[in-house]
Structures are given as structure tokens and as C-alpha cells.
Write an enzyme that holds these catalytic residues in place. Structure first.
Site, PDB file in Angstrom:
ATOM      1  N   HIS A 251       0.375 -12.090   1.219  1.00  0.00           N
ATOM      2  CA  HIS A 251      -0.560 -10.824   0.418  1.00  0.00           C
ATOM      3  C   HIS A 251      -1.366 -11.894  -0.419  1.00  0.00           C
ATOM      4  CE1 HIS A 251      -1.479  -6.458  -0.109  1.00  0.00           C
ATOM      5  NE2 HIS A 251      -2.611  -7.346  -0.251  1.00  0.00           N
TER       6      HIS A 251
ATOM      7  N   TYR B  21       0.762  -1.280   0.222  1.00  0.00           N
ATOM      8  CA  TYR B  21      -0.083   0.225  -0.201  1.00  0.00           C
ATOM      9  C   TYR B  21       0.951   1.026   0.098  1.00  0.00           C
ATOM     10  CZ  TYR B  21      -3.707  -3.042   1.768  1.00  0.00           C
ATOM     11  OH  TYR B  21      -4.268  -4.380   1.775  1.00  0.00           O
TER      12      TYR B  21
END
Length: 281
Positions: free
Chosen positions: A115, A57
Site C-alpha cells: 500500500h 478499507y
């Protein structure tokens, strides 16, 4: 007075609020950084203690926003971050965790996730996770975007049964995991973290949801979060960069959907009747 936020218990016995905070896209605009920090702090004040972020992010910028938000109040936050699959070799995972710890300004991540599936063997990633646990760099580890087959494979590698959570796309409009993944994780005591619980904002404009929300003097977002509150073993992690919206999310926990409400939601957003491929965004 607020109703208490329900809690979810992780395999190691730690309890966290079933409503947390997401950070996807935070840190991408420096002009919004102060507001994003205030939003996360407001959420912490309201009991939304789990904050989810990832090295991906903003290329670490979201982790730095989280670090600023929890500065001086580390004990109030349950911090989740994620390693990219491209970094998830044994040595790469160790290095990625060090970068995340530095971005966050903390000594230990509460929950560290892969992830999504990548090219490195799961056994190597899990070995790194276990090494990080022994070193006190993380308290637990888990997966993200893992379907049933992925979870089954994970459990076959050494220490793979130590998986503590699975973070997946789940909301009223995307209920596929209810067919098999959600019950499987629930049976094994592995919490589901529901990302994009408002379907990237699309649910806010659903006419039927707006109608139900009006009956509760609520917003469509609050009804969508209240629905997930009824799902055992699920932690919602809505993202907002607004303290006002964080308070709105917290107020969703005061909504009690009736059996008639839930039946209507099933009619409008039918649960799956067969296996569907895990959706990812």
C-alpha cells in the site's frame, strides 16, 4: 452502442480495461452495502472489470463487499488488493494475503500491492510476494504510492523487477507524475493505476471543467476520466457506490477530447515543469 474501453497490458501479457472501479470507504456503512454491491456489479456488466480494494478499507469490510459483488462471476473480475506496510514483513504479508483471500472469498488475487512504503525491508515484502505467486495465491504484485526513487530501489532487490504496477494519486488537478514517474513506468511497461481520478470530487465543481463538459454534453467527472483515457499506460479507478454513477463513468469512455480541448485543459491544469514530490492522500 458504447465505444470499447481501451485496454492496458500488464507485464505478464494480461489485458485489463483502462477504466476500473475503486472501493475506498465501501463497507463502512452496513445500510449502504447492498447498493455498493449493485454498483460494482453494474460496473462489471459495463466492462469495468478491474476492482481495486485493500485490507485497510473498512478493516476488511470493502474486501467483503467485493467478494459479494463477484460471487458467482469470479471470471469477470480482475481483483486488486493491498497489504498494509505495518503487515508487510515476510510472514506478515503471507498472513495478510490469507485474510484478504478469505474476505474476498476467492483462491487467488490478480494483483497484490504494497500500500505504501513502511519500515520492513522491500526485499522481505518482495520475497513474500514471490512466494505467494509460486503458491498460486496471487498472479502478480506491485506497489502503491511509490515515487521514482522508490521504484529504483525496488528494482535493486531480488525479483524486484517483477513489479507489475504502481498505484498513485493522479488526476487533472494533480499531474506531478507526468514529469518523471509516468514516463519511467511507461518505458518499463509498468502500468500506472490512477486513484482518486476525480480528486475526491473536487473536480466536479470546477467552473472551467463544467464549461468544457457542457460542450460535450457531458459531466465534469466524465471529462476528467476522458482526459486520463488519453494518457498511455494509465488505468483509472474511480469509486462510486451508485450504479447510476457507474454508468456515468462508463459513458466517459465515449468522449473524445480534441487537441483544442487538451490544450485548454493544459492551460487550466498545467502539467509539471519540474520534479515535484509525489502527492498522497
Amino acid at each position: 452502442m458504447h465505444d470499447p474501453i481501451p485496454t492496458i497490458t500488464f507485464p505478464d501479457g494480461r489485458k485489463v480495461a483502462a477504466l476500473g472501479q475503486g472501493t475506498w470507504r465501501m463497507g463502512e456503512n452496513r445500510g449502504r452495502a447492498a447498493e455498493e454491491i449493485r454498483s460494482l456489479q453494474a460496473g462489471l456488466d459495463l466492462g469495468m472489470t478491474l476492482i481495486d480494494t485493500a485490507e485497510m478499507y473498512g478493516d476488511g469490510a470493502a474486501e467483503r463487499i467485493v467478494g459479494e459483488a463477484i460471487k458467482g462471476r469470479r471470471e469477470d473480475a480482475f481483483v486488486v488488493s493491498k497489504v498494509l506496510p505495518s503487515n508487510a514483513s515476510r510472514s506478515g504479508t503471507l498472513a495478510a494475503c490469507e485474510r484478504s483471500l478469505n474476505n474476498l472469498g476467492i483462491d487467488c488475487i490478480d494483483l497484490y500491492l504494497l500500500h505504501w512504503r513502511g519500515g520492513y525491508p522491500l526485499a522481505d515484502t518482495v520475497a513474500a510476494f514471490e512466494e505467494l505467486k509460486k503458491a498460486g495465491k496471487i498472479r502478480a504484485w506491485g506497489a502503491s504510492n511509490f515515487d521514482v526513487e522508490d521504484m529504483e530501489e525496488l528494482e535493486t532487490v531480488p525479483d524486484g523487477r517483477n513489479v507489475a504496477a504502481n498505484q498513485v494519486l493522479y488526476n487533472l488537478a494533480r499531474r506531478g507524475i507526468e514529469y518523471d514517474l509516468l514516463p519511467r513506468c511507461r518505458d518499463r511497461g509498468v502500468p500506472i493505476m490512477a486513484y482518486s481520478p476525480l480528486d475526491e470530487g473536487r473536480l466536479l465543481h470546477n467552473a472551467d471543467l463544467i464549461h468544457i463538459a457542457k460542450a460535450h454534453q457531458a459531466t465534469p467527472a466524465q471529462v476528467a476520466l476522458a482526459f486520463l483515457k488519453t494518457r498511455s499506460g494509465v488505468i483509472s479507478i474511480p469509486k462510486t457506490g451508485s450504479a447510476e454513477r457507474a454508468r456515468e463513468n462508463r459513458d466517459a469512455m465515449d468522449i473524445h477530447l480534441t487537441d483544442a480541448n487538451l490544450a485548454e485543459l493544459d492551460r487550466l491544469f498545467p502539467p509539471p515543469r519540474r520534479k515535484t514530490r509525489l502527492e498522497i492522500i
